[in-house]
Design an enzyme around this catalytic site. Structure first.
Site, mmCIF file in Angstrom:
data_model
loop_
_atom_site.group_PDB
_atom_site.id
_atom_site.type_symbol
_atom_site.label_atom_id
_atom_site.label_comp_id
_atom_site.label_asym_id
_atom_site.label_seq_id
_atom_site.Cartn_x
_atom_site.Cartn_y
_atom_site.Cartn_z
ATOM 1 N N ARG A 46 -63.961 29.925 44.601
ATOM 2 C CA ARG A 46 -62.789 29.753 44.719
ATOM 3 C C ARG A 46 -62.497 30.135 43.615
ATOM 4 O O ARG A 46 -61.468 30.655 43.635
ATOM 5 C CB ARG A 46 -62.003 28.723 45.074
ATOM 6 C CG ARG A 46 -60.973 28.409 45.481
ATOM 7 C CD ARG A 46 -60.383 27.484 46.557
ATOM 8 N NE ARG A 46 -60.851 26.536 46.329
ATOM 9 C CZ ARG A 46 -60.362 25.092 45.461
ATOM 10 N NH1 ARG A 46 -60.053 25.617 43.939
ATOM 11 N NH2 ARG A 46 -60.913 24.229 45.519
ATOM 12 N N TYR A 98 -43.395 45.616 55.412
ATOM 13 C CA TYR A 98 -44.060 45.400 56.724
ATOM 14 C C TYR A 98 -44.233 43.803 57.324
ATOM 15 O O TYR A 98 -43.673 42.623 56.389
ATOM 16 C CB TYR A 98 -45.369 44.759 55.270
ATOM 17 C CG TYR A 98 -46.528 44.743 56.158
ATOM 18 C CD1 TYR A 98 -46.830 45.973 57.244
ATOM 19 C CD2 TYR A 98 -46.986 43.269 56.706
ATOM 20 C CE1 TYR A 98 -48.311 45.589 57.590
ATOM 21 C CE2 TYR A 98 -48.260 43.352 57.019
ATOM 22 C CZ TYR A 98 -48.852 44.295 57.853
ATOM 23 O OH TYR A 98 -50.475 43.530 58.701
ATOM 24 N N ASP A 171 -45.103 46.892 46.621
ATOM 25 C CA ASP A 171 -46.396 46.344 47.205
ATOM 26 C C ASP A 171 -47.065 48.263 47.466
ATOM 27 O O ASP A 171 -45.952 49.579 47.961
ATOM 28 C CB ASP A 171 -45.773 46.194 48.965
ATOM 29 C CG ASP A 171 -46.833 45.867 49.848
ATOM 30 O OD1 ASP A 171 -48.047 46.569 49.832
ATOM 31 O OD2 ASP A 171 -46.375 45.765 50.928
ATOM 32 N N LYS A 196 -56.828 48.419 53.858
ATOM 33 C CA LYS A 196 -56.208 49.798 54.091
ATOM 34 C C LYS A 196 -56.487 50.693 53.140
ATOM 35 O O LYS A 196 -57.619 50.569 52.796
ATOM 36 C CB LYS A 196 -54.436 49.872 53.857
ATOM 37 C CG LYS A 196 -53.666 48.543 54.322
ATOM 38 C CD LYS A 196 -54.016 48.807 55.592
ATOM 39 C CE LYS A 196 -53.422 47.468 56.284
ATOM 40 N NZ LYS A 196 -51.925 47.222 55.756
HETATM 41 C C1 LIG Z 1 -51.265 45.848 55.752
HETATM 42 C C2 LIG Z 1 -50.063 45.767 55.089
HETATM 43 C C3 LIG Z 1 -49.816 44.101 54.733
HETATM 44 C C4 LIG Z 1 -50.614 43.405 55.315
HETATM 45 O O1 LIG Z 1 -52.036 42.810 54.704
HETATM 46 P P1 LIG Z 1 -52.903 42.779 55.269
HETATM 47 O O2 LIG Z 1 -54.490 42.891 54.486
HETATM 48 O O3 LIG Z 1 -53.033 42.979 56.753
HETATM 49 O O4 LIG Z 1 -53.109 40.979 55.759
HETATM 50 C C5 LIG Z 1 -48.627 44.472 53.422
HETATM 51 N N1 LIG Z 1 -48.074 45.235 52.762
HETATM 52 C C6 LIG Z 1 -48.460 46.613 53.351
HETATM 53 C C7 LIG Z 1 -47.710 47.788 53.205
HETATM 54 C C8 LIG Z 1 -49.568 46.942 54.997
HETATM 55 O O5 LIG Z 1 -49.587 48.222 55.261
#
Ligand SMILES: *Cc1c(COP(=O)(O)O)cnc(C)c1O
Length: 379
Positions: A46, A98, A171, A196
């Site tokens: 961890r 998001y 983000d 992504k």
């Molecule tokens: C998918 C996404 C998240 C969250 O990520 P997860 O891996 O699904 O927890 C946060 N911000 C954006 C812009 C996203 O597309």
């Protein structure tokens, strides 16, 4: 070094023990110690794992920061970020977030943080937030936003936030470090859903935080270990594998998305097309300045509302109806009924997340096939 070279080599030397060109996947929870408290750098997985350490080193270099921390999902990364802002903190964030991030901010609010959501694509709103009310601890930005693809002027917003002694987190999931590097523009923290574009193949869930300064990295390393939302070594390996082709993929996504946006923008059945690469997009000139291309995400509103949008979704063949984005295959999402269903309806409607709105994650297939699919679905 140029991007495509960095993505293959940076932070990734062959394994010193065996010469393996890929990092070994260290499937272990613990590490032998030669005496109490004397370990060879790793104690418990961890806290740290050698495969994860390679991913964290690579992510830190790609975002051009002091370092990065990997998490089990983008939201686990966001949870660690907000966990460091206890009761009495004030967080200001964009209003087109998001949806999961929005839910997490509700949790922060229920724990006693003040959370204000504003449209950060207009810097006047950011200035006003800093001029009114208590001191702001964290400005949290998404650009381009999800699903409306609004653009925030990062340099301008960061300047305002730093003048008010707030930290700035961005983000960067939609852009990826190939197209946009917020830390170079002065941001303190970058968040990724590595699920992504970084992973890129729709085969894992992961997240990361990258930091401009080492002190902040070490502070959040404590929260990473304490919250425990860490990725397993095999998922770290998959993200590292995806990163090798990030440049090639993102260029292909962006080129195809530009073709799709032009096609939709000219189509009589489409009321409006949202893509920062279109010259009439309100954020176009800022996006041109702060991004190297406009990314692979396109949203569009079908004329005729929900029934018309549902008809298009039934007819599409190459675009799979699914949540998520950033994989090699094209996906289509209906934000109001899928990803943004948890956003209160009156908020959705006020923002333009309507029954006719579709969000496309444009894949790397041949653009002519994608346009043919859209053409027949809209006919
Ligand atoms: C998918 C996404 C998240 C969250 O990520 P997860 O891996 O699904 O927890 C946060 N911000 C954006 C812009 C996203 O597309």
């Amino acid at each position: 070094m140029e991007w495509d070279t960095r993505l293959v080599h940076e932070g990734q030397t062959p394994d010193p023990l065996t010469g393996s060109v890929n990092p070994p996947v260290y499937l272990t929870s613990t590490y032998a110690q030669s005496a109490p408290g004397r370990a060879k750098g790793f104690v418990y997985s961890r806290t740290g794992n050698p495969t994860r350490a390679v991913l964290e080193r690579v992510l830190g270099k790609l975002e051009t920061g002091a370092g990065a921390l990997a998490f089990s999902s983008g939201l686990a990364a966001a949870a660690a970020l907000f966990m460091a802002h206890p009761s009495g903190s004030r967080i200001v964030a964009g209003d087109d977030l998001y949806a999961g991030t929005r839910r997490l901010l509700e949790v922060a609010r229920s724990h006693g943080a003040q959370v204000d959501l504003i449209d950060t694509s207009d810097l006047e709103n950011v200035r006003r937030a800093f001029a009114e009310g208590p001191r702001i601890d964290l400005l949290y930005l998404e650009t381009p936003t999800n699903p409306l693809l609004k653009i925030t002027d990062l340099r301008g917003a960061i300047e305002i936030a730093h003048a008010g002694r707030a930290a700035v987190a961005v983000d960067n999931t939609f852009a990826s470090p190939v197209l946009q590097r917020p830390l170079e523009l002065g941001a303190d923290i970058v968040l990724h859903s590595t699920t992504k574009y970084l992973g890129g193949h729709s085969d894992l869930i992961g997240g990361a935080l990258a930091f401009r300064r080492r002190a902040l990295l070490e502070k959040y390393r404590w929260y990473q270990n304490t919250g425990g939302g860490i990725p397993g070594p095999f998922d770290c390996f998959l993200v590292l594998r995806g990163i090798h082709t990030l440049g090639l993929r993102v260029r292909a996504h962006a080129a195809n998305a530009a073709r799709v946006a032009d096609f939709l923008n000219d189509h009589p059945r489409i009321a409006r097309t949202l893509y920062p690469g279109l010259s009439d997009h309100p954020g176009h000139s800022i996006a041109r300045r702060q991004m190297d291309a406009y990314g692979g995400m396109v949203s569009a509103e079908v004329k005729g509302g929900l029934p018309a949008a549902k008809r298009v979704l039934r007819r599409l063949r190459l675009f799979t109806l699914a949540e998520s984005l950033g994989g090699v295959e094209s996906l289509v999402n209906h934000p109001a009924l899928m990803t943004h269903r948890s956003v209160p309806e009156e908020v959705r409607t006020a923002q333009g997340i309507t029954g006719g709105l579709l969000r496309f994650s444009v894949g790397i297939e041949d653009a002519n096939d994608l346009l043919a699919d859209l053409r027949q679905a809209l006919a």
